[in-house]
Scaffold this motif. Structure first.
Motif, PDB file in Angstrom:
ATOM      1  N   GLU A  75       0.837  -1.195   0.000  1.00  0.00           N
ATOM      2  CA  GLU A  75       0.000   0.000   0.000  1.00  0.00           C
ATOM      3  C   GLU A  75       0.877   1.252   0.000  1.00  0.00           C
ATOM      4  O   GLU A  75       1.883   1.327   0.702  1.00  0.00           O
ATOM      5  N   LEU A  76       0.475   2.202  -0.821  1.00  0.00           N
ATOM      6  CA  LEU A  76       1.161   3.488  -1.010  1.00  0.00           C
ATOM      7  C   LEU A  76       2.451   3.379  -1.819  1.00  0.00           C
ATOM      8  O   LEU A  76       3.176   4.364  -1.964  1.00  0.00           O
ATOM      9  N   ASP A  77       2.742   2.196  -2.366  1.00  0.00           N
ATOM     10  CA  ASP A  77       3.839   2.055  -3.317  1.00  0.00           C
ATOM     11  C   ASP A  77       3.460   2.708  -4.648  1.00  0.00           C
ATOM     12  O   ASP A  77       2.279   2.715  -5.023  1.00  0.00           O
ATOM     13  N   PRO A  78       4.438   3.207  -5.412  1.00  0.00           N
ATOM     14  CA  PRO A  78       4.166   3.543  -6.808  1.00  0.00           C
ATOM     15  C   PRO A  78       3.910   2.245  -7.574  1.00  0.00           C
ATOM     16  O   PRO A  78       4.595   1.238  -7.351  1.00  0.00           O
ATOM     17  N   VAL A  79       2.902   2.242  -8.423  1.00  0.00           N
ATOM     18  CA  VAL A  79       2.528   1.017  -9.148  1.00  0.00           C
ATOM     19  C   VAL A  79       3.116   1.081 -10.550  1.00  0.00           C
ATOM     20  O   VAL A  79       2.646   1.853 -11.397  1.00  0.00           O
ATOM     21  N   LYS A  80       4.136   0.280 -10.789  1.00  0.00           N
ATOM     22  CA  LYS A  80       4.841   0.327 -12.068  1.00  0.00           C
ATOM     23  C   LYS A  80       4.892  -1.026 -12.776  1.00  0.00           C
ATOM     24  O   LYS A  80       5.548  -1.153 -13.807  1.00  0.00           O
ATOM     25  N   LYS A  81       4.194  -2.030 -12.218  1.00  0.00           N
ATOM     26  CA  LYS A  81       4.268  -3.369 -12.802  1.00  0.00           C
ATOM     27  C   LYS A  81       2.908  -4.055 -12.727  1.00  0.00           C
ATOM     28  O   LYS A  81       2.072  -3.718 -11.887  1.00  0.00           O
ATOM     29  N   CYS A  82       2.711  -5.016 -13.622  1.00  0.00           N
ATOM     30  CA  CYS A  82       1.599  -5.949 -13.507  1.00  0.00           C
ATOM     31  C   CYS A  82       2.118  -7.328 -13.902  1.00  0.00           C
ATOM     32  O   CYS A  82       3.238  -7.459 -14.420  1.00  0.00           O
ATOM     33  N   TRP A  83       1.310  -8.380 -13.638  1.00  0.00           N
ATOM     34  CA  TRP A  83       1.800  -9.749 -13.779  1.00  0.00           C
ATOM     35  C   TRP A  83       0.745 -10.653 -14.410  1.00  0.00           C
ATOM     36  O   TRP A  83      -0.437 -10.586 -14.047  1.00  0.00           O
ATOM     37  N   PHE A  84       1.185 -11.501 -15.318  1.00  0.00           N
ATOM     38  CA  PHE A  84       0.356 -12.608 -15.796  1.00  0.00           C
ATOM     39  C   PHE A  84       0.666 -13.811 -14.925  1.00  0.00           C
ATOM     40  O   PHE A  84       1.843 -14.148 -14.708  1.00  0.00           O
ATOM     41  N   ILE A  85      -0.365 -14.469 -14.419  1.00  0.00           N
ATOM     42  CA  ILE A  85      -0.183 -15.595 -13.501  1.00  0.00           C
ATOM     43  C   ILE A  85      -0.159 -16.901 -14.284  1.00  0.00           C
ATOM     44  O   ILE A  85      -1.164 -17.308 -14.870  1.00  0.00           O
ATOM     45  N   VAL A  86       0.981 -17.533 -14.308  1.00  0.00           N
ATOM     46  CA  VAL A  86       1.135 -18.825 -14.969  1.00  0.00           C
ATOM     47  C   VAL A  86       0.667 -19.946 -14.041  1.00  0.00           C
ATOM     48  O   VAL A  86       0.025 -20.915 -14.455  1.00  0.00           O
ATOM     49  N   GLU A  94      -4.129   2.638 -10.841  1.00  0.00           N
ATOM     50  CA  GLU A  94      -2.798   3.092 -10.450  1.00  0.00           C
ATOM     51  C   GLU A  94      -1.762   2.798 -11.534  1.00  0.00           C
ATOM     52  O   GLU A  94      -0.884   3.623 -11.814  1.00  0.00           O
ATOM     53  N   PHE A  95      -1.850   1.626 -12.150  1.00  0.00           N
ATOM     54  CA  PHE A  95      -0.895   1.223 -13.183  1.00  0.00           C
ATOM     55  C   PHE A  95      -0.983   2.140 -14.398  1.00  0.00           C
ATOM     56  O   PHE A  95       0.031   2.608 -14.928  1.00  0.00           O
ATOM     57  N   VAL A  96      -2.194   2.430 -14.824  1.00  0.00           N
ATOM     58  CA  VAL A  96      -2.402   3.230 -16.032  1.00  0.00           C
ATOM     59  C   VAL A  96      -2.100   4.706 -15.785  1.00  0.00           C
ATOM     60  O   VAL A  96      -1.515   5.394 -16.635  1.00  0.00           O
ATOM     61  N   ASN A  97      -2.463   5.195 -14.597  1.00  0.00           N
ATOM     62  CA  ASN A  97      -2.381   6.631 -14.331  1.00  0.00           C
ATOM     63  C   ASN A  97      -1.218   7.033 -13.436  1.00  0.00           C
ATOM     64  O   ASN A  97      -1.102   8.195 -13.051  1.00  0.00           O
TER      65      ASN A  97
END
Length: 207
Positions: free
Chosen positions: A52-63, A95-98
């Motif tokens: 929480e309150l981290d900058p969001v700069k990543k996303c993940w595909f779950i294998v 958060e990721f997009v904006n």
């Protein structure tokens, strides 16, 4: 998390099959380009992907495995309110997009395998492949179904909640569960105590 030296062809196929099911990209070089952007990770233990309150700069595909999304509540403590399973993209989309700070945290359960991409890499992909924005928007619009899913569960009686939950996520059931979601996190998702959840599971399914 442990970074993989190589990503298996099966993992790539799983991702691209998922993307094609959302929106078929019309570029022959899209997949080769995306492959070069991805990083693979193994999570031997539960791993905080985002605090929480981290900058969001990543996303993940779950294998493999599962990713949970939570927020901190003064009275209830950690509240799990969203689950992403294998074959889905775990993302805090706004958060990721904006480029906002995280309003929620995100944790990969033990035994998960993930493919990671950064927001900067996604911006590069959108520049090279403009229709990838449509793909991203379709993925994000589909997340509203997860909100409705939990809302429907929370309206049920306790036993019906548990029964419906395991129907939705059979991979988290039993001692040899394929996705190692902890009982306390499953209970939080269903808005009940761990004691109540464990008692109901034992009464209904034995063990």
């Amino acid at each position: 998390m442990i970074r993989k030296d190589t990503i298996s062809e099966a993992s790539y196929k799983m991702l691209f099959d998922y993307l094609a099911s959302v929106f078929e990209m019309p570029y022959m070089d899209f997949q080769p380009h995306l492959r070069k952007k991805l990083a693979g990770y193994d999570c031997k233990a539960p791993e905080h992907l985002i605090w929480e309150l981290d900058p969001v700069k990543k996303c993940w595909f779950i294998v493999k495995g599962m990713v949970l999304v939570y927020y901190s509540d003064f009275k209830k403590g950690t509240v799990v309110y969203q689950l992403f399973e294998a074959g889905e993209i775990a993302i805090l989309h706004d958060e990721f997009v904006n480029g906002k700070l995280a309003e929620s945290g995100m944790i990969a359960v033990a035994g998960s395998e993930l493919l990671e991409i950064t927001s900067r890499q996604m911006d590069e992909i959108h520049e090279m492949f403009p229709k990838s924005m449509k793909l991203q928007n379709k993925i994000i619009s589909g997340l509203s179904g997860k909100v409705r899913q939990r809302e429907e569960l929370l309206r049920m009686e306790a036993r019906d909640k548990v029964r419906a939950f395991y129907k939705l996520y059979p991979q988290v059931m039993g001692k040899k569960r394929k996705a190692r979601l902890l009982d306390k996190d499953a209970a939080s998702y269903l808005d009940m105590t761990e004691f109540t959840f464990s008692r109901l599971v034992k009464e209904m399914y034995g063990g």
